[in-house]
Structures are given as C-alpha cells and as structure tokens.
Write an enzyme that holds these catalytic residues in place. Sequence first.
Site, mmCIF file in Angstrom:
data_model
loop_
_atom_site.group_PDB
_atom_site.id
_atom_site.type_symbol
_atom_site.label_atom_id
_atom_site.label_comp_id
_atom_site.label_asym_id
_atom_site.label_seq_id
_atom_site.Cartn_x
_atom_site.Cartn_y
_atom_site.Cartn_z
ATOM 1 N N TYR A 125 0.783 -1.231 0.000
ATOM 2 C CA TYR A 125 0.000 0.000 0.000
ATOM 3 C C TYR A 125 0.817 1.285 0.000
ATOM 4 C CZ TYR A 125 -3.881 -3.142 0.440
ATOM 5 O OH TYR A 125 -4.793 -4.127 0.180
ATOM 6 N N PHE A 411 -10.035 -4.212 10.562
ATOM 7 C CA PHE A 411 -11.239 -4.120 9.731
ATOM 8 C C PHE A 411 -10.888 -4.455 8.290
ATOM 9 C CE2 PHE A 411 -9.438 0.107 10.331
ATOM 10 C CZ PHE A 411 -9.208 0.523 9.038
#
Length: 411
Positions: A125, A411
Amino acid sequence: MAAPDVSIRVGDPGDWDAIWNHVMLLFHEPHSEKASAIERATFEPQRCLVAEDGGAIIGHAAAYTRDLTVPGAVVPAAHVTLVGVSPTHRRRGLLTTMMHRQLREIADAGREPLAALWASETKIYSRFGYGQAAHRLRLEIDTNEVRLPSTPVPGTLRLVGLDTGRKDFAAIYDRLRPGRVGWSSRPSEAWWNAVHADNPQHRQGATPFHAVIYETPEGPAGYAIWRSKGNWTPQGPQGEVQVREVVAGDPDAYLALWRFLLSIDLTRHLSMRSAAVDEPLRYLVDEPRRLNPAIGDGLWVRIVDLPRALATRRYAAPLDVVLEVTDELLASNTGRWRLRVDEGGSATCERTGSAADLSCTILELGTVYLGGVRLAALAAAGKVRELTPGSLRRATASFGWERMPHLTETF
C-alpha cells in the site's frame, strides 16, 4: 491499466455472497454463514468497486463510512477493506486501477480527508501513498512471573455476557473514544457485532468470549473482553487467557481489569495481539521482560485532502513551517503548504509561494499524522529533507502527541 476483458463497476447489494466467498478464497479461510451474515450487516455496496470477468467477480476494493480519532480531533475517514484480486488475474494492474479509482472517488466526494487500512502485506500500500502510521504491541505474558501493585481500588468487577454488557461497553467506549488516537467509531449495533464477532472457527479450542465490567459508584468505568483455553500437563494446569480488548477510563479501572486478567484460576499464560506501544501495563508490572513485548505494524493512513487533514488535527507545540509535498495520485495535494499552529495547538494550512522548510511526499505526512512516528526518524531514513535548519526539530515536536496511537480492532 486493467485488462481489456475486465470491467470495474460500483457494487450492488446482490454482490455480497460472491464477494464474501472471494474474500474467503483469498485469505484462506473456511466459509462460515454466521461470519458472512455479521459482515454483510456492515457492507456498503455503494462504496465497493467490483472487477468482473465474464460476469464473475475477480476483484474488489471497498470502504466503510466511519470516524477515526486523531490527535485532538475526530475525523471522517474512509476505512478501506475487502481488497483483493483473484489469483487467476494477478499482475494485470487490477489492484492499481481499483485503488487509484477509490482514492479519486474519496477525494471527489469531499467528506473524508483521510483513508485508513490494515495491510495484509506491508509492501503493497505504500505504492498508493499509505504510510505506516500506528503500530501495535503483541504481549505473551508468563502470568506466574509478573506482579501488579496491591493498591486498593474503589470499584468492583461484574461478569457479563457480550450481549447483556453491550450497552455499557458502548457507553464507556464512546465516552473515551474522542481522546484515544487510533480508535474508530462503532456507529451501529452491526458494528459492535462485527468487532466482537465470535466465529467458532477462529477459537482453535478456546472458549467463546467472556466479559467483565469495572463498576464504580458513578457507574461503569471500564471493561475487558477475553477468551480462555484450557491446558493440562503432568505438572498441573497451564491454561491461557486470550485478551481481545481492555478499555479503561482511569488508572483504577485499568489496574483492576489487568489484575483480574492476570490472575484467572488455572491459567499461566496471557496473550494480547493489539496493545498500545506505550501500554501502561509495561510500567505497572514488576518484571516487564516477562510481558515478552513485540512490535507489529498496525494502521496505515493515507491523506486525501492535505490542507483539511492538517488543519483538523491538533498539535503538541506551536509551529510555523512550509511543507513542500509531492502526491503522484492526487495532484491537488502537491505543492507548498504553510502550516501554522498556535499556542493552543490549533492549526491552519494554506497554499503558499514561500520557500519550503521541509520536503516530503504524501506518504510521509500520512506516516506521522497520528503522532505515532516521528518526523525526525523519517528524515534519518532519508524520507524527509530539511531545507531550513531547525525546522525539522520544531516540526517533529509539534506533530507528536501525548499518547501513542492505540488500535482496538482490525477491519
């Protein structure tokens, strides 16, 4: 650029089963109808990008609409999740295409100045401007080898079930959340169900979750959630306590909850996967080495709207600095920005033609945004350049915060 035979569209409520099955495939998890139903309740199809090949879903990238506590403020932040591409379609640029489109759509919507995610692999990322902004501490405690102070506390402990204690959990969490950097909002019952999902397939022989609340005359002041795993040897019991969450409003509640967790009968070991780097337990026990602490990566932050993000959070010291920032994906962030912080920690951030004091990319600003990483450390790594002597020291002090970020959930 995505392969020509693949189309990317916005998600639809009817996509959930295919997306969930795909996620289970990618993360090597067995299918669970119960887990699927819990996750479905938080799914926002309008915030999901779906890649299709011949009508089959072969990739997706989604986001949740939640808030994130940052130094001195609570900020809307896109909680990026459910990112993945089928093993049959790797190396075709699909992930890059979806991540770029997602960032542009978040920026165009204008609601969220930040995006945040947990990385399955840390090398992925940074390509999209996400910086490793918060770390977690993993604890593996030999409970027979540590002692806590015997200081009396005024409250009492009450065992509760996850359902019966939910109202108190939410009240305590929401009261403390504005002051705990790294905590995300849990805006509905569905989110509490998701955070404390108790999938039997993940227990690996341990019990379901248990919970305890610390009560005071003024009301509940803290809670802990854990499960336990029995183990018997010829030498006797060697059980394990697996701590999911400890939330405490004051030192008394914190001490009482940890005293309880570390002294559960028939157990000799306690594990916790997501303690804070500056967890107070490290300074309470008499033998901190026996906590066996290990640092792991946690939340990755991407600044989407630079002036709004920098002006929204608060700072630890006054500052007047010009930042020269490069953002290859969101051109509106590129340029020179004057960040002014007053004595109270409030800030303004505006474009300027003045000479730069510090130079970096948007990734470095995301990395230091939560106050868990120091600008000077990034400069020592060659990631931030000091152009005006003394500006790095002042900016490092200002971007810091009183406590390290604490991550209570993935999450």
